[in-house]
Design an enzyme around this catalytic site. Structure first.
Site, PDB file in Angstrom:
ATOM      1  N   CYS A  67       0.826  -1.201   0.000  1.00  0.00           N
ATOM      2  CA  CYS A  67       0.000   0.000   0.000  1.00  0.00           C
ATOM      3  C   CYS A  67       0.870   1.265   0.000  1.00  0.00           C
ATOM      4  O   CYS A  67       1.754   1.417  -0.840  1.00  0.00           O
ATOM      5  CB  CYS A  67      -0.942  -0.045   1.206  1.00  0.00           C
ATOM      6  SG  CYS A  67      -2.276   1.170   1.190  1.00  0.00           S
ATOM      7  N   SER A  68       0.663   2.159   0.953  1.00  0.00           N
ATOM      8  CA  SER A  68       1.379   3.436   0.980  1.00  0.00           C
ATOM      9  C   SER A  68       2.841   3.272   1.376  1.00  0.00           C
ATOM     10  O   SER A  68       3.591   4.252   1.381  1.00  0.00           O
ATOM     11  CB  SER A  68       0.699   4.416   1.939  1.00  0.00           C
ATOM     12  OG  SER A  68       0.603   3.867   3.233  1.00  0.00           O
TER      13      SER A  68
END
Length: 337
Positions: free
Chosen positions: A121-122
């Site tokens: 993800c991030s």
């Protein structure tokens, strides 16, 4: 007793594989599922012969997750030369403007040494902050993909991928796709049968990167939750030389032969006989890539009655004889086409 036997089997299996040291970089505001999903997949793989040695590290001794859980007693950053994999779970996207806790030099050194560096993800923003995404294809959660591209214009952000591998940098789209990425790493390290077993243990479907295709019978026909059919598939995959009857397989599945026949076709779309043949042919294909193996020895190992039967079935399935395929075969191991 059965548990002790399984434990003994696991210990023996570990002796045959190389230990892989994994550093999980725990940053402030980490998302719990981004961390736990891939870690759980690697942990489960250890029950099937892998040896992933997980270490949780950070720039500080503790970090508070985005969900408020405090994660403490984090180890100092290990020597990158000792590592096989670095996992960087994602953080709360509202905190991405402050990446001071990202150990830039450490990530760069690990990457330069050839260590696989994987983000969830991030976590891709941490990799970008360290300069690891420049000139590379990558991905992240769809909500922040455009932001990643804006902040790191030298990268190529792909919005339609579960995960992307470019060299030794792997990025995943977020949340559950971190499990998909971890399964791909297990596949790379330990093969399709191991990853199929891990996926079953996690009760997840085997999904692949959109750029890839299914290349193994050990991965195909497994996107179902029928426990009895899974047991039969596991047995057939582990005993390619077996000549078990339908009645024998039905006992393994704890079904009647008629019920197994119906359940297997319903779950996989093919018959038990067809699946058994595909398993034997794939094992045969892998063996035939060894120039020292003869068609006769491969036939015996894979449970064919003789080399003549192997040649006939192979020719029907692939259009050439095993010997012709063996002579012309080039490149890495895949199913014959």
């Amino acid at each position: 007793m059965a548990a002790l036997q399984r434990t003994g089997q696991r210990v023996r299996a570990r002796k045959t594989v190389r230990a892989r040291n994994v550093a999980v970089l725990v940053l402030p505001h980490v998302h719990l599922l981004d961390l736990s999903g891939p870690v759980q997949a690697l942990f489960e793989a250890n029950a099937f012969g892998a040896d992933y040695r997980l270490r949780y590290c950070g720039s500080a001794v503790e970090a508070t997750s985005a969900q408020g859980l405090v994660l403490g007693r984090l180890e100092p950053l290990p020597d990158p030369r000792s590592l096989d994999l670095v996992l960087v779970p994602g953080m709360d996207s509202r905190t991405l403007e402050d990446l001071r806790a990202v150990p830039v030099a450490w990530l760069r050194e690990a990457h330069a040494l050839g260590v696989r560096v994987a983000s969830i993800c991030s976590g891709a923003f941490a990799l970008g902050h360290a300069g690891l995404l420049d000139g590379r294809s990558c991905t992240t959660h769809w909500k922040i993909a455009s932001l990643l591209q804006t902040w790191h214009p030298a990268s190529k952000v792909l919005n339609d991928r579960l995960f992307v591998r470019d060299g030794n940098v792997i990025t995943s789209a977020g949340v559950a796709s971190g499990i998909d990425m971890a399964l791909s790493l297990i596949l790379e390290d330990h093969g399709p049968l191991a990853v199929a077993r891990v996926a079953r243990e996690l009760v997840v479907y085997l999904r692949r990167n959109g750029e890839q295709t299914q290349t193994s019978v050990f991965l195909e026909y497994r996107t179902h939750l029928d426990h009895g059919v899974h047991k039969v598939q596991d047995w057939l995959s582990s005993h390619p030389d077996g000549r078990v009857t339908l009645e024998g397989l039905a006992k393994i599945a704890a079904m009647s032969p008629r019920s197994l026949t119906r359940a297997f076709r319903r779950a996989t779309g093919i018959t038990v006989k067809s699946y058994t043949q595909k398993v034997k042919l794939e094992v045969a294909a892998n063996m035939l890539q060894n120039p020292e193996e003869s068609v006769e020895s491969v036939a015996a190992h894979c449970g064919f009655m003789d080399a003549r039967q192997l040649r006939r079935i192979w020719k029907e399935e692939y259009g050439v004889s095993p010997s012709q395929w063996k002579v012309t075969r080039r490149g890495p191991a895949t199913r014959p086409v």
